[in-house]
Scaffold this active site. Structure first.
Site, PDB file in Angstrom:
ATOM      1  CG  HIS A  48     -88.387 -51.516  31.025  1.00 24.92           C
ATOM      2  ND1 HIS A  48     -87.326 -52.226  31.564  1.00 24.92           N
ATOM      3  CD2 HIS A  48     -89.215 -51.214  32.070  1.00 24.92           C
ATOM      4  CE1 HIS A  48     -87.504 -52.340  32.869  1.00 24.92           C
ATOM      5  NE2 HIS A  48     -88.636 -51.726  33.200  1.00 24.92           N
ATOM      6  CD  GLU A  70     -84.701 -53.138  29.311  1.00 22.57           C
ATOM      7  OE1 GLU A  70     -85.424 -52.455  30.038  1.00 22.57           O
ATOM      8  OE2 GLU A  70     -84.363 -54.314  29.565  1.00 22.57           O
ATOM      9  CG  ASN A 289     -98.779 -49.989  -8.107  1.00 22.10           C
ATOM     10  OD1 ASN A 289     -98.142 -51.020  -7.963  1.00 22.10           O
ATOM     11  ND2 ASN A 289     -99.765 -49.867  -8.970  1.00 22.10           N
TER      12      ASN A 289
END
Length: 704
Positions: A48, A70, A289
């Site tokens: 917002h 929103e 990894n």
């Protein structure tokens, strides 16, 4: 664009960057904690805020994207829709697009098309994407949301507002300028402390000197406090880096069909901004990894009797003046035999060399360029470039990497990094009369050894240290310095990334806090030297670059060092001149590198001599047994064996040529019985050149 508009956009970008960074992490957490209304409300307020600010500035694309996001978040708050994997994917994708839009604004471009993501979000908002999450029922979700709606919201807003009012944004360049100033202050403090100490020796007991020492001590305390305060202003939580990883792990898990829980601890641990900027890439490669190589597939884990879900733990904590970051997984672990086989196949190491490596050194081979144990190349890994990047970045920070791994138990990578790169703790060492500073963070331990403890292996010098074999580097060889004659020496064991090596030095001087200064444009690229610092006496000393030093040593030709009881090959070659040259052979015995250098310079100004420097009485006696000297100049007050005792023992050995003593202290000057010890003459420090010249001339006459 007016200056005022430009400032508003700059403020918007700074604020939005912070909000977006947090949104990534919060959305991942929300997927795990679907009933956490406070967290959902926090996400809604962030979106917002971005929408409101962008609307005010007329940033239409940002408004369109955040408006529909929103709407969805608002329906989640009201319990009208539930959180599912599909919805979360779309929300995370919208954050990615928001990042692209923000980057467009920064670059002054308009390249991001948001049509597709807006359509997808609209479908979710209209209820056309079916909720497929079976872990939570619609009614349960609605009840949970209704219980928490608007709970404590006004108080939370007030709390956030208050926090904002108590902080200000400061340009990083201003902080850098402050750090430079505090660095100069630290240098001045060190200088004043040294001058005060010299005054105390000269005027011990004087009231004004006591007052000076008290004031100096207080100044040192205040300087330290100020230094810590300014360093803290540059500190940022490591969470700024850690917050990127939950999203990354989530995406990798979907791509690799793995189920992994990322646990993060110590995200509030703070360190210097410059260090934070450098560790992002290494950590990304190490986490990737761990997810790809480290953690097995759910099917593999079940076969091994492990939980279906793997765990990767990221932990940060302070340890003295360092920060330690641990990356731990409960996966398949590193197989030393597999690593050795791959390293030999790729020509990284020979079968003969690999036999001498410890388990830790074998693990270190994974950092070699081009090394990978992956069976196939994927988008995630297998090209052998990731861990090389890790090593390069950690070396740049003078950091240390330690690896601990057990097959089918898991692997732990431990990174040890400095808190700041501007002011560091260092160990001052002496090498052939020169003083060098070695960063403390790189030092594992120091060991006092004798020459006969050093062995040769394939043209390199090594030391058996407890249960391991340590490669050695002689710093006087690296920097092409004339060696000092010494049977006893020190080895400073240093670590750089995954490597451990021993640096041979003549003497340990002590630990000191130093300010790193650049060598400038012309000297900045000097191999083996990372910078310089100004000492308390105003002299400039060089700071060792461990990575550069190791690199120089690796490129030097292998030498078959021949040993005897007292000397190595280099020293023997040097001493051959003492036995063959027609010039006078002079030994200088002094524990002070500066005093030896001054004496050597004075002698070289007078004439051409073969000069050898000795730091202690024991080595002086050993040298006198083996070589013939025409003149020995010794300091009086030295640790272990003073000049009087050295002279006496030299005479007992049968040394018949001249011995000259020097000292700065009055009691030595006033001792009229120095001839009883076999000392022929006494010269006060600072040395009188004409007096020294007379002694040399008399020697030459005797020689004729």
């Amino acid at each position: 664009m007016s200056n005022e508009q430009s400032e508003l956009i700059q403020d918007f970008l700074i604020e939005t960057d912070e909000l977006i960074e947090q949104l990534d992490q919060d959305l991942i957490e929300l997927e795990q904690r679907k009933n956490d209304f406070d967290l959902l409300n926090k996400i809604f307020r962030a979106v917002h805020t971005v929408k409101g600010s962008s609307s005010f500035l007329g940033l239409d694309k940002v408004v369109d994207l955040t408006h529909i996001a929103e709407e969805i978040l608002n329906k989640l708050r009201k319990g009208e829709i539930t959180i599912t994997s599909d919805i979360m994917d779309a929300l995370l994708e919208s954050i990615d697009y928001l990042k692209k839009l923000i980057n467009d604004i920064k670059q002054g471009t308009d390249t991001t098309n948001i049509t597709d993501i807006v359509k997808k979000l609209n479908l979710i908002n209209e209820g056309k994407i079916i909720n497929n999450d079976k872990n939570i029922s619609q009614s349960t979700y609605e009840q949970s949301m209704q219980k928490n709606i608007n709970k404590n919201e006004p108080k939370q807003i007030a709390k956030v507002t208050k926090a904002i009012e108590q902080t200000i944004r400061v340009d990083v360049n201003r902080l850098d300028a402050l750090m430079n100033l505090i660095g100069e202050l630290v240098l001045s403090r060190n200088r004043i402390t040294q001058i005060s100490t010299e005054f105390e020796k000269k005027y011990e007991g004087d009231f004004l000197i006591e007052q000076l020492l008290e004031t100096t001590s207080h100044l040192g305390l205040i300087t330290t406090e100020l230094q810590l305060a300014i360093m803290k202003t540059r500190m940022v939580p490591i969470g700024k880096v850690f917050n990127k990883f939950p999203r990354m792990v989530r995406d990798l898990c979907k791509e690799l069909n793995k189920d992994i829980d990322l646990i993060i601890n110590g995200e509030d641990t703070e360190l210097d901004k410059s260090v934070v900027e450098e560790i992002g890439d290494p950590l990304i490669h190490m986490i990737r990894n761990a997810v790809d190589h480290g953690i097995e597939t759910p099917e593999e884990r079940i076969k091994k009797g492990k939980p279906k879900k793997g765990t990767v733990t990221l932990n940060a904590y302070h340890e003295g003046n360092h920060i330690v970051i641990e990356i731990k997984d409960d996966g398949r672990g590193l197989d030393p035999e597999k690593i050795k086989k791959k390293a030999i196949e790729k020509g990284i190491i020979t079968p003969e060399e690999i036999k001498t490596l410890s388990k830790e050194e074998i693990f270190g081979l994974i950092f070699k360029p081009g090394f990978s144990t992956a069976e196939k190349v994927t988008d995630v890994s297998g090209r052998g470039v990731g861990m090389d990047v890790v090593k390069t970045n950690i070396e740049k920070l003078n950091g240390i990497i330690q690896i601990d791994s057990e097959i089918d138990i898991g692997t732990t990578f431990k990174l040890k990094l400095p808190l700041t790169l501007a002011i560091i703790q260092s160990l001052l060492v002496e090498v052939s009369g020169e003083i060098f500073a070695i960063p403390i963070i790189s030092i594992i331990e120091t060991v006092k050894i004798e020459e006969n403890q050093i062995h040769s292996f394939e043209g390199r010098e090594v030391l058996k240290l407890r249960d391991s074999v340590l490669s050695l580097i002689r710093l006087n060889e690296i920097f092409e310095l004339e060696p000092t004659y010494s049977n006893e020496m020190y080895v400073v064991v240093v670590a750089l990334a995954e490597k451990k090596i021993g640096l041979i030095v003549d003497r340990l001087i002590g630990q000191e806090e130093i300010v790193i200064k650049s060598l400038g444009e012309y000297l900045g690229g000097t191999p083996g030297i990372s910078g310089a610092t100004i000492m308390g006496d105003g002299t400039v000393k060089l700071i060792l670059d461990i990575a550069g030093t190791i690199d120089i040593a690796s490129k030097m030709p292998k030498i078959n060092h021949k040993k005897n009881k007292y000397t190595n090959k280099i020293t023997t070659n040097y001493f051959q001149n003492l036995n063959q040259s027609q010039n006078l052979n002079i030994m200088i015995i002094d524990d002070s590198a500066t005093d030896r250098k001054i004496m050597k310079r004075l002698l070289n100004n007078i004439g051409s001599f073969n000069i050898i420097e000795i730091t202690n009485g024991k080595d002086a006696l050993a040298a006198a047994k083996q070589f013939q000297f025409d003149l020995i100049i010794t300091d009086i007050y030295m640790p272990d064996m003073d000049g009087f005792e050295i002279a006496k023992k030299l005479r007992e050995l049968g040394y018949n040529n001249s011995i000259v003593a020097t000292s700065v202290r009055d009691e030595a000057k006033n001792n009229k019985n120095y001839s009883l010890y076999g000392i022929d003459a006494f010269i006060s420090k600072p040395i009188n050149t004409s007096e020294l010249l007379n002694i040399i001339e008399n020697l030459k006459k005797v020689a004729v």
